[in-house]
Design an enzyme around this catalytic site. Structure first.
Site, PDB file in Angstrom:
ATOM      1  CB  THR A 106      -0.922   0.004   1.229  1.00  0.00           C
ATOM      2  OG1 THR A 106      -1.706  -1.187   1.234  1.00  0.00           O
ATOM      3  CG2 THR A 106      -1.843   1.216   1.221  1.00  0.00           C
ATOM      4  CE  LYS A 182      -4.939  -2.572   1.839  1.00  0.00           C
ATOM      5  NZ  LYS A 182      -3.548  -3.002   1.678  1.00  0.00           N
ATOM      6  CE  LYS A 256       2.781   1.388   4.656  1.00  0.00           C
ATOM      7  NZ  LYS A 256       1.719   1.114   3.641  1.00  0.00           N
TER       8      LYS A 256
END
Length: 315
Positions: A106, A182, A256
């Site tokens: 990702t 995502k 993140k």
């Protein structure tokens, strides 16, 4: 140039670069399915674990990628993507024209598009295919994989993706599309974990047994996958110790990922107040020393006094 696929079947010759919590079980799953697999990771013991499952070992990303039809990247962030592909011993220049890189990490749409452009200069195609599901589901071939890729590139990578996925969703025909979906997945997952932590913290504040609360509410309308999955691990923090909980998903992954979510939402001029609040909670957890702990440990930021919790988080 002829394909380097196996002579005994049509499985693409595959390199797996990055053998962390997700990469190792994915490599093992592919090797067990008679895919010709070569692996690389900086940790020798992880390479050895993959070799024990039938993979071949390489000592650099370039060596792993040489002769591969498909390179599957399973690394932490864009800095590691750049190092694995374009570093001094990176895979990109070792790949034949027409090969495919499958990006399972990702990293966000902008980074995926930049990576695709850099690979295209070398005649290599990118399949943007971030994964969800955790290590156990990776090893069982039960991942949720969302894909953005040109049809020809996807056709090359499809046998690998289908071996790993129980749900494979093609969301668009260009790199970055998979990352966009995502990010929405991570928005929901991150908010759900934060909400679960608040619920467990409130249960403790009201002198209720967290496990009873979790068991009861998981069966009703207030339940969610994350509440049922993370809730028992949150209770375990208080029963045993924060460092006794198995690390299935590091907290700093959500630092993140929620940063990606809020960043692309800002670029799209879409307000995401719940995601922003969850991002701040994960940042507080990171600051409290929980970065390498399981993300369920975020509950100790809201409800301290967990045994052996880091200073500022649990005591």
């Amino acid at each position: 140039m002829p394909s380097a696929t196996s002579e005994t079947d049509n499985s693409p010759r595959t390199a797996v670069i990055g053998l962390g919590a997700m990469g190792l079980p994915m490599a093992q799953r592919l090797a067990a399915g008679d895919f010709p697999v070569t692996v690389f990771d900086i940790a020798a013991e992880r390479r050895a674990a993959a070799v024990d499952s039938g993979a071949d070992e390489a000592v650099t990303p370039a060596e792993a990628a040489r002769g591969a039809d498909v390179v599957l990247l399973a690394v932490r962030d864009q800095a590691q993507v750049d190092s694995a592909l374009f570093g001094e011993t990176g895979a990109a220049d070792a790949l034949r024209a027409g090969a495919v890189v499958v990006l399972t990490s990702t990293v966000g749409p902008v980074a995926a598009r930049a990576t695709a452009a850099a690979l295209a200069e070398r005649g290599v195609r990118l399949v943007d295919a971030p994964v969800s599901g955790g290590p156990t589901r990776a090893g069982n071939g039960e991942l949720l994989i969302v894909v953005g890729a040109e049809p020809d590139a996807l056709a090359t990578a499809r046998p690998v993706l289908e071996r790993l996925a129980s749900t494979l969703t093609v969301i668009g025909d260009k790199p970055g599309d998979g990352q966009a979906l995502k990010a929405i997945n991570q928005l929901l997952a991150g908010v759900h974990i934060a909400a679960a932590a608040e619920a467990v913290a409130l249960a403790r504040g009201l002198d209720l047994d967290p496990r009873t609360v979790i068991d009861s509410l998981s069966q009703g309308a207030a339940g969610s996958f994350m509440f049922a999955d993370r809730g028992p691990r949150m209770a375990q923090v208080y029963e045993e110790a924060a460092d006794a909980v198995e690390v299935r998903s590091r907290l700093d992954i959500f630092v993140k990922d929620m940063g990606i979510v809020t960043g692309i939402a800002k670029d799209a001029h879409v307000p995401v107040p719940l995601a922003s609040a969850a991002e701040q909670l994960y940042l507080l957890g990171e600051r409290a020393g929980l970065a390498a702990r399981d993300d369920s440990s975020i509950v100790t930021v809201l409800s301290p006094n967990a045994p052996n919790a880091p200073e500022g988080a649990g005591q």
